[in-house]
Design a protein around this motif. Structure first.
Motif, PDB file in Angstrom:
ATOM      1  N   LEU A 188       0.844  -1.194   0.000  1.00  0.00           N
ATOM      2  CA  LEU A 188       0.000   0.000   0.000  1.00  0.00           C
ATOM      3  C   LEU A 188       0.881   1.246   0.000  1.00  0.00           C
ATOM      4  O   LEU A 188       1.747   1.389   0.880  1.00  0.00           O
ATOM      5  CB  LEU A 188      -0.890   0.012   1.249  1.00  0.00           C
ATOM      6  CG  LEU A 188      -1.900  -1.135   1.331  1.00  0.00           C
ATOM      7  CD1 LEU A 188      -2.477  -1.237   2.747  1.00  0.00           C
ATOM      8  CD2 LEU A 188      -3.016  -0.947   0.309  1.00  0.00           C
ATOM      9  N   ILE A 189       0.684   2.121  -0.965  1.00  0.00           N
ATOM     10  CA  ILE A 189       1.366   3.417  -0.944  1.00  0.00           C
ATOM     11  C   ILE A 189       0.355   4.395  -0.364  1.00  0.00           C
ATOM     12  O   ILE A 189      -0.643   4.717  -1.001  1.00  0.00           O
ATOM     13  CB  ILE A 189       1.806   3.860  -2.355  1.00  0.00           C
ATOM     14  CG1 ILE A 189       2.629   2.767  -3.044  1.00  0.00           C
ATOM     15  CG2 ILE A 189       2.601   5.163  -2.274  1.00  0.00           C
ATOM     16  CD1 ILE A 189       3.078   3.101  -4.463  1.00  0.00           C
ATOM     17  N   VAL A 228      -8.476  -1.023   2.769  1.00  0.00           N
ATOM     18  CA  VAL A 228      -8.042  -2.012   1.764  1.00  0.00           C
ATOM     19  C   VAL A 228      -7.266  -3.134   2.463  1.00  0.00           C
ATOM     20  O   VAL A 228      -7.434  -4.321   2.157  1.00  0.00           O
ATOM     21  CB  VAL A 228      -7.186  -1.343   0.661  1.00  0.00           C
ATOM     22  CG1 VAL A 228      -6.593  -2.388  -0.287  1.00  0.00           C
ATOM     23  CG2 VAL A 228      -8.028  -0.350  -0.139  1.00  0.00           C
ATOM     24  N   ALA A 229      -6.422  -2.757   3.440  1.00  0.00           N
ATOM     25  CA  ALA A 229      -5.617  -3.746   4.168  1.00  0.00           C
ATOM     26  C   ALA A 229      -6.517  -4.803   4.829  1.00  0.00           C
ATOM     27  O   ALA A 229      -6.239  -6.005   4.741  1.00  0.00           O
ATOM     28  CB  ALA A 229      -4.760  -3.044   5.226  1.00  0.00           C
ATOM     29  N   GLY A 233       3.260  -1.858   3.620  1.00  0.00           N
ATOM     30  CA  GLY A 233       2.900  -0.513   3.202  1.00  0.00           C
ATOM     31  C   GLY A 233       3.993   0.484   3.485  1.00  0.00           C
ATOM     32  O   GLY A 233       4.902   0.241   4.285  1.00  0.00           O
ATOM     33  N   TYR A 234       3.886   1.636   2.791  1.00  0.00           N
ATOM     34  CA  TYR A 234       4.789   2.757   3.062  1.00  0.00           C
ATOM     35  C   TYR A 234       3.964   4.031   3.211  1.00  0.00           C
ATOM     36  O   TYR A 234       3.086   4.320   2.383  1.00  0.00           O
ATOM     37  CB  TYR A 234       5.822   2.948   1.944  1.00  0.00           C
ATOM     38  CG  TYR A 234       6.529   4.270   2.096  1.00  0.00           C
ATOM     39  CD1 TYR A 234       7.359   4.495   3.201  1.00  0.00           C
ATOM     40  CD2 TYR A 234       6.310   5.323   1.203  1.00  0.00           C
ATOM     41  CE1 TYR A 234       7.955   5.741   3.398  1.00  0.00           C
ATOM     42  CE2 TYR A 234       6.914   6.553   1.390  1.00  0.00           C
ATOM     43  CZ  TYR A 234       7.735   6.750   2.493  1.00  0.00           C
ATOM     44  OH  TYR A 234       8.311   7.978   2.695  1.00  0.00           O
ATOM     45  N   ASP A 235       4.236   4.759   4.267  1.00  0.00           N
ATOM     46  CA  ASP A 235       3.578   6.051   4.513  1.00  0.00           C
ATOM     47  C   ASP A 235       4.532   6.873   5.395  1.00  0.00           C
ATOM     48  O   ASP A 235       4.951   6.388   6.450  1.00  0.00           O
ATOM     49  CB  ASP A 235       2.241   5.811   5.248  1.00  0.00           C
ATOM     50  CG  ASP A 235       1.366   7.064   5.313  1.00  0.00           C
ATOM     51  OD1 ASP A 235       0.195   6.972   4.920  1.00  0.00           O
ATOM     52  OD2 ASP A 235       1.854   8.120   5.778  1.00  0.00           O
ATOM     53  N   PRO A 236       4.900   8.072   4.956  1.00  0.00           N
ATOM     54  CA  PRO A 236       5.873   8.851   5.748  1.00  0.00           C
ATOM     55  C   PRO A 236       5.322   9.325   7.089  1.00  0.00           C
ATOM     56  O   PRO A 236       6.101   9.723   7.956  1.00  0.00           O
ATOM     57  CB  PRO A 236       6.200  10.044   4.843  1.00  0.00           C
ATOM     58  CG  PRO A 236       5.054  10.157   3.898  1.00  0.00           C
ATOM     59  CD  PRO A 236       4.487   8.779   3.733  1.00  0.00           C
ATOM     60  N   ASN A 245      -2.615  -3.850  11.054  1.00  0.00           N
ATOM     61  CA  ASN A 245      -2.873  -4.686   9.871  1.00  0.00           C
ATOM     62  C   ASN A 245      -1.801  -4.607   8.796  1.00  0.00           C
ATOM     63  O   ASN A 245      -1.748  -5.454   7.917  1.00  0.00           O
ATOM     64  CB  ASN A 245      -4.209  -4.275   9.233  1.00  0.00           C
ATOM     65  CG  ASN A 245      -5.374  -4.590  10.134  1.00  0.00           C
ATOM     66  OD1 ASN A 245      -5.317  -5.545  10.902  1.00  0.00           O
ATOM     67  ND2 ASN A 245      -6.418  -3.792  10.058  1.00  0.00           N
ATOM     68  N   ILE A 246      -0.993  -3.556   8.844  1.00  0.00           N
ATOM     69  CA  ILE A 246      -0.028  -3.336   7.755  1.00  0.00           C
ATOM     70  C   ILE A 246       1.388  -3.414   8.306  1.00  0.00           C
ATOM     71  O   ILE A 246       1.711  -2.761   9.310  1.00  0.00           O
ATOM     72  CB  ILE A 246      -0.239  -1.938   7.112  1.00  0.00           C
ATOM     73  CG1 ILE A 246      -1.709  -1.748   6.698  1.00  0.00           C
ATOM     74  CG2 ILE A 246       0.692  -1.735   5.921  1.00  0.00           C
ATOM     75  CD1 ILE A 246      -2.086  -0.308   6.352  1.00  0.00           C
TER      76      ILE A 246
END
Ligand code: NAD
Length: 293
Positions: A135-136, A145-146, A158-161, A168-169
């Motif tokens: 997931l971006i 979605v996860a 996933g990646y999120d800054p 879940n991710i």
């Protein structure tokens, strides 16, 4: 008080809002409107805002305010609101519908039957079970979605800054650390200086060959020609998208003719249930505004 519904909302909304005053869908009444409701279609540019001489508040039914000139509204003392929580489930379900449709070859199966063909041997499917989804953007929609991917037995990374914790991710420290691991990638970021064109020939080259990329975030996060090249070479097995560089894409958009596309006309937020949820939030926002909160 006059409320203008400039774009399409749930059919029940005019009746719900009548308690506040006159409700109209007549765009010609923009100069007299106190509150203007928009979704994606209306672009609240400087010129549009200048025509709305009496406007005190503009509400965008949906996530993001990229179609509103927010600084200009502030300058003019116009209150700007949106309904960011309402659309998460609707968009997540569309992203997941695309993710199921691609490996199950639903479009090819349906079209071949319509053409009188019986491709029982040819149409080999693949399963989502055991595959890795990246997931971006792991905000509201990414998180929904996860949950759905986990129910299908997928591994979710996933990646999120900004997001640093998730039940879940499995969060990765960078996009580069995540891209090579994914069988499926789903994008859920806004468009900003960091995300504009972030899916380009350099980032695509870091993905697994044959990756399926789903975009229900924003069309401007990808470089269209680089995605077309990746679809043509097979580096990307499918680009499933609901979002475009502009709505609708121009007839000469290279994506429209590219192979292995799955396309939708920006309908992520357009479920009946979501339009009702947006209507409820709009009612609440106007109620608080009228009460001076
Ligand atoms: P959100 O704000 O909850 O989540 C967005 C996440 O993206 C945030 O956590 C943010 O930190 C992250 N992000 C920002 N820059 C990033 C980067 N460079 N790399 C990785 N992650 C980054 O928003 P949301 O409600 O989940 O909505 C996400 C996006 O979905 C919206 O911004 C909008 O563009 C899109 N959207 C599309 C539709 C549609 O109709 N298809 C409808 C609603 C929203």
């Amino acid at each position: 008080m006059k409320i203008l519904l400039a774009d399409a909302f749930d059919a029940s909304l005019p009746e719900t809002l009548r308690k506040y005053g006159e409700v109209t869908a007549d765009a010609a009444q923009l100069p007299e409107a106190d509150i203007v409701l928009i979704r994606s279609k209306t672009k609240a540019t400087k010129e549009y805002i200048d025509q709305a001489a009496k406007m005190k508040m503009i509400i965008r039914g949906g996530v993001g305010l990229d179609n509103v000139d927010v600084p200009y509204c502030k300058e003019k003392g116009i209150v700007v609101k949106n309904t960011p929580e309402a659309s998460s489930i609707a968009v997540a379900e569309l992203a997941f519908a695309m993710m199921i449709a691609v490996p199950n070859r639903l479009i090819e199966a349906h079209n071949s039957m319509k053409e009188g063909k019986w491709l029982k041997k040819e149409l080999k499917r693949t399963e989502l079970y055991g595959k890795t989804l990246g997931l971006i953007g792991c905000g509201r929609i990414g998180a929904e979605v996860a949950k759905r991917a986990l129910a299908f037995g997928m591994k979710v990374i996933g990646y999120d800054p900004v997001v640093t914790k998730s039940d879940n991710i499995e969060l990765k420290p960078s996009l580069d650390a995540m891209l090579p691991l994914c069988d499926y990638i789903s994008l859920h970021t806004p468009v900003n200086d960091q995300t504009k064109g972030m899916i380009n020939k350099n980032t695509i080259a870091k993905m697994k060959k044959g990756v399926v990329f789903i975009n229900t975030g924003r069309g401007k996060c990808i470089v269209e020609q680089d995605v077309v090249d990746a679809l043509t070479s097979g580096q990307m097995a499918c680009y499933a998208t609901d979002v475009w560089f502009s709505d609708p894409p121009p007839p000469d958009s290279p994506l429209l003719k590219a192979p292995n596309m799955l396309m939708a006309p920006h309908i992520g937020a357009s479920s009946n249930e979501n339009l009702l949820r947006i209507g409820k939030q709009v009612d609440q926002i106007i109620g608080e505004f009228v009460a001076g909160k």
